[in-house]
Write an enzyme that holds these catalytic residues in place. Structure first.
Site, PDB file in Angstrom:
ATOM      1  N   GLU A 134       0.641  -1.060  -0.009  1.00  9.47           N
ATOM      2  CA  GLU A 134       0.472   0.327  -0.022  1.00  9.47           C
ATOM      3  C   GLU A 134       0.851   1.097   0.437  1.00  9.47           C
ATOM      4  O   GLU A 134      -0.156   2.629  -1.028  1.00  9.47           O
ATOM      5  CB  GLU A 134      -0.843   0.107   1.384  1.00  9.47           C
ATOM      6  CG  GLU A 134      -1.887  -1.460   0.933  1.00  9.47           C
ATOM      7  CD  GLU A 134      -3.060  -0.868   0.380  1.00  9.47           C
ATOM      8  OE1 GLU A 134      -3.534   0.338  -0.430  1.00  9.47           O
ATOM      9  OE2 GLU A 134      -3.419  -1.893  -0.439  1.00  9.47           O
ATOM     10  N   SER A 154     -45.152 -31.820  42.335  1.00  4.66           N
ATOM     11  CA  SER A 154     -44.759 -32.758  42.910  1.00  4.66           C
ATOM     12  C   SER A 154     -43.565 -31.922  43.662  1.00  4.66           C
ATOM     13  O   SER A 154     -42.812 -32.631  44.554  1.00  4.66           O
ATOM     14  CB  SER A 154     -44.290 -34.099  43.616  1.00  4.66           C
ATOM     15  OG  SER A 154     -45.898 -34.674  43.048  1.00  4.66           O
TER      16      SER A 154
END
Length: 806
Positions: A90, A474
């Site tokens: 770059e 229960s």
């Protein structure tokens, strides 16, 4: 001579005038374009969106959340080979120019003139200016502003800071659908499945090729172009002296080597857990903080326990489902004149039920079904051209009660699972209609080690562990009995197991609960009432203690927030969640202290500061610089005591009896101290088991999302307890058989298990050590009671079919 002097004087005056004019034009030009330039000072406080990551208790990665997938690395931590690749690709003069590279501009002009190719000359600084402060529009004005901002950035920030911003911000494409990659650290993970520090020369060079246009160098769609550009960058790295010529030549010979990271090892097992974590963080901090704040979340999940929990639940759901027969194929496809691989590839399947796979039945001949397996998808998303086939023999459909040719037809799309050791042999599978949940928790801290909210997260994201409001039946009874023990009763207190009718008021039908077997057994001990899940005893006990008090205990334990104080609620008629029930049982196991269930241990922000932690206990002496003979540090637990520790132990002891003699004897085979309670609601719409060892609590629920009966003989002991058994076998296999902790003050007295009376010196079998508080003792006088049965049906906790819920 005078003429010559006048001529040069004239030229000088013209030059001066031109200089003034050009300077004025330049000043005007600069003034005009600099008026509305974005403020580059914003970069000083720039905090880029960074993805948040969730880690399990062992550090393994569970999930990532991000709008832009980015892991921010300071320039000091950026590998040199990565920096070299991007500078070569770059901006090779980055550390030499002042924001604009004249050499690069001239080179671009000459290249464009020679080849006609469009080559840009933007420096890294200019790209930072564009990415952070400007738009991507291709205009002359934008390019001028970009250059002016670049000059300002160079005067305000160091080169390293500019490069740091660039390498963390740059867009590097999408290799896995839906995951946009920003910055080299995130790109390294998704493209190569490795840390940025592990990248090789060729891998770093490929990433450096992507800023020019990720789609132009896509590893699957533009493979040759990607290789050419990568090799060009490797050559530039060698020319610029970052690597040797030999290293460059070796790197060029390497394939692209892209290996996308599609999923995390524990992701499929932990989907329900991580989604619950995501919801909690979003509620606490908001979506922006989660998706952009770079949070590091340490979850409580134990990956091994999670895998065991998921397998136990899935196996339990499959057992139930297969016992109710084969319902038919998932889908049907037309195979005439078609590639069967492409045909079955179009059928959506569940991705988190490995090792199941979708397959299409190709033919059924000779009592064997020939199948074609759904082709796998390549990393590019394309259907693989590889075709796999197999067979389903009689063993593979035995559970259906039919032969393969009777159960299947050509074109049927089905789920199959490979038979261990079989070459190309598969068994038929089907998605269960029934669902359920399992939660495993540390009873002392509330840390959730495992949580599964259903058969498949891909099929349904509804979490039955935290979101499904179901009746516990229960399994609620221990709360009723805890209230009684805390208010004058003992485990040997006698309660009548006899018919009772509750008047409901004028115009209302009286309520007459009954036991599962429809019988009444006379007087029995409290212990017997829990061990054998006696509804009549529970209702009588609740009536005596008072439902307002039981409602208060239910609130203390977190089972219900505001329970209606009516007697049917004593049998679990209210609605609650698996998470709440496991938390309540944990408070019994830990001596009656309140705990807050949590899926998160700690959250750190992007700079490592802890912004949340679950454990807020104070540590006395933990800040000492060194040991000088002082007492060891102490953790001070100031959590609320919701139940007397002595009562809690009495309840634990009674619930151990449920495993030893009651409705959950299936768990005895584990051979470790365990306590718990089964639960089944009216019409068997919900089946439960909730229990614990001294250091691990677990709860299991099974039922249909749209409540309906699980079957005439379905019970918590028969459906939920086996799931808990499969999980606890694995979770406790390496744990020593540690007994439950007996708190100071408890007296252990040997009693007759049937009558609750103090055992005589000659009694042996039929006696147990019962827990009593100071000032209480078993009765010495005989209380008539039948002998305890030799075996208790696993479904003794089940509700009687007599209206209401028991």
């Amino acid at each position: 001579m005078r003429f010559i002097l006048r001529f040069f004087g004239f030229l000088f005056s013209i030059g001066a005038m031109l200089f003034v004019l050009l300077s004025a034009a330049g000043a005007y030009f600069y003034y005009t374009y600099s008026q509305d330039l974005p403020d580059h000072a914003a970069l000083a406080n720039y905090e880029p969106p960074v993805m948040s990551r969730v880690h399990a208790a062992d550090g393994s990665l569970l999930a990532e959340y991000a709008n832009e997938r980015r892991l921010y690395l300071p320039i000091q931590a950026m590998p040199k080979i990565v920096v070299a690749a991007f500078l070569s690709a770059e901006d090779k003069n980055f550390y030499k120019h002042g924001g604009i590279d004249p050499e690069g501009v001239v080179r671009a002009i000459l290249t464009n003139a020679k080849s006609g190719k469009k080559q840009g000359a933007s420096t890294i600084t200019q790209q930072v200016a564009k990415n952070f402060l400007l738009t991507n529009e291709q205009t002359f004005d934008r390019k001028i502003k970009e250059a002016l901002i670049a000059l300002r950035i160079e005067s305000a920030y160091s080169k390293d800071k500019i490069l740091e911003l660039y390498l963390n911000e740059i867009f590097l494409g999408t290799i896995v659908p839906g995951r946009n990659l920003h910055g080299v650290a995130a790109a390294a993970l998704d493209y190569f499945g490795k840390s940025v520090h592990e990248l090789t020369i060729n891998e770093a060079a490929y990433l450096a090729a992507l800023p020019k246009g990720p789609n132009n160098y896509h590893p699957y769609r533009q493979t040759q172009k990607a290789l050419d550009r990568r090799n060009e960058i490797i050559g530039l790295m060698a020319v610029n002296g970052y690597i040797t010529k030999e290293e460059g030549e070796a790197a060029r010979k390497m394939p692209l080597g892209v290996n996308p990271r599609v999923a995390f090892a524990n992701a499929a097992n932990a989907n329900y857990f991580t989604e619950e974590v995501r919801r909690e963080i979003t509620e606490r901090y908001g979506e922006k903080k989660l998706y952009e704040g770079g949070l590091s979340v340490r979850a409580t999940l134990d990956p091994k326990m999670q895998a065991w929990a998921r397998k136990a639940l899935v196996d339990g759901l499959i057992r139930y489902d297969q016992s109710h027969g084969w319902r038919g194929a998932q889908a049907k496809v037309d195979l005439v004149g078609r590639d069967w691989g492409l045909a079955v590839a179009e059928v959506p399947g569940l991705g988190d039920v490995q090792p199941w796979r979708l397959a299409v039945v190709l033919s059924t001949t000779g009592g064997v079904a020939q199948i074609g397996l759904q082709p796998r998808r390549e990393a590019s998303g394309q259907v693989s051209k590889e075709r796999e086939t197999g067979t389903i023999a009689a063993d593979g459909t035995r559970w259906t009660g039919r032969s393969p040719s009777a159960a299947l037809n050509a074109g049927d799309v089905i789920y199959v699972e490979a038979i261990d050791g079989g070459r190309g042999q598969y068994r038929l599978r089907q998605r269960p209609e029934v669902s359920g949940a399992i939660v495993a928790m540390d009873p002392y801290t509330g840390r959730v080690h495992a949580m599964v909210g259903g058969f498949s997260y891909d099929e349904s994201q509804f979490n039955r562990a935290t979101q499904a409001q179901r009746q516990p039946g229960s399994s609620f009874k221990p709360i009723v009995y805890s209230a009684a023990l805390d208010n004058g009763y003992t485990p040997s207190s006698i309660v009548q197991d006899s018919p009772i009718t509750i008047e409901a008021g004028p115009g209302q039908e009286a309520w007459s609960p009954s036991n599962y077997d429809g019988k009444a057994g006379g007087p029995h001990t409290l212990r017997y009432g829990i061990e054998h899940s006696k509804n009549l005893m529970t209702v009588r006990l609740a009536k005596d203690v008072g439902m307002p008090l039981i409602a208060e205990y239910a609130r203390r334990f977190g089972v219900y927030d505001d329970m209606l104080p009516v007697l049917p609620m004593s049998l679990g008629a209210g609605e609650t969640t698996v998470m709440r029930m496991v938390t309540a049982y944990s408070m019994l196991a830990n001596g009656g202290r309140r705990i807050r269930p949590t899926l998160i241990d700690r959250i750190q922000d992007r700079v490592g500061e802890t912004i949340y932690k679950h454990d807020n206990r104070k540590c006395l002496g933990c800040d000492a610089e060194k040991w000088s003979g002082q007492d060891e540090p102490k953790l001070v637990d100031d959590s609320e005591q919701v139940l007397d520790p002595l009562t809690a132990y009495q309840m634990v002891s009674i619930m151990e009896g449920v495993v030893q003699r009651g409705t959950a004897t299936l768990l005895k085979q584990i051979g470790k101290p365990l306590a718990g309670k089964t639960g089944t609601t009216n019409d068997a719409k919900d089946a439960w088991f909730v229990g614990f060892s001294p250091d691990l609590a677990v709860g299991v629920y099974i039922g249909f999302d749209k409540p309906r009966s699980l079957g005439d003989r379905a019970t918590g002991g028969g459906l939920a307890a086996p799931v808990a058994l499969d999980f606890l076998k694995q979770a406790l296999k390496d744990k020593p058989p540690t007994p439950f902790r007996v708190p100071p003050g408890i007296k252990l007295i040997r009693v007759n298990v049937a009558s609750g009376m103090r055992a005589g010196s000659g009694e042996g079998s039929g006696t147990i050590l019962e827990a009593f508080k100071p000032g209480t003792a078993p009765p010495d006088a005989y209380v008539a009671a039948p002998a305890a049965p030799a075996a208790v049906p696993a479904d003794a906790d089940r509700a009687a079919q007599a209206g209401g819920l028991y």
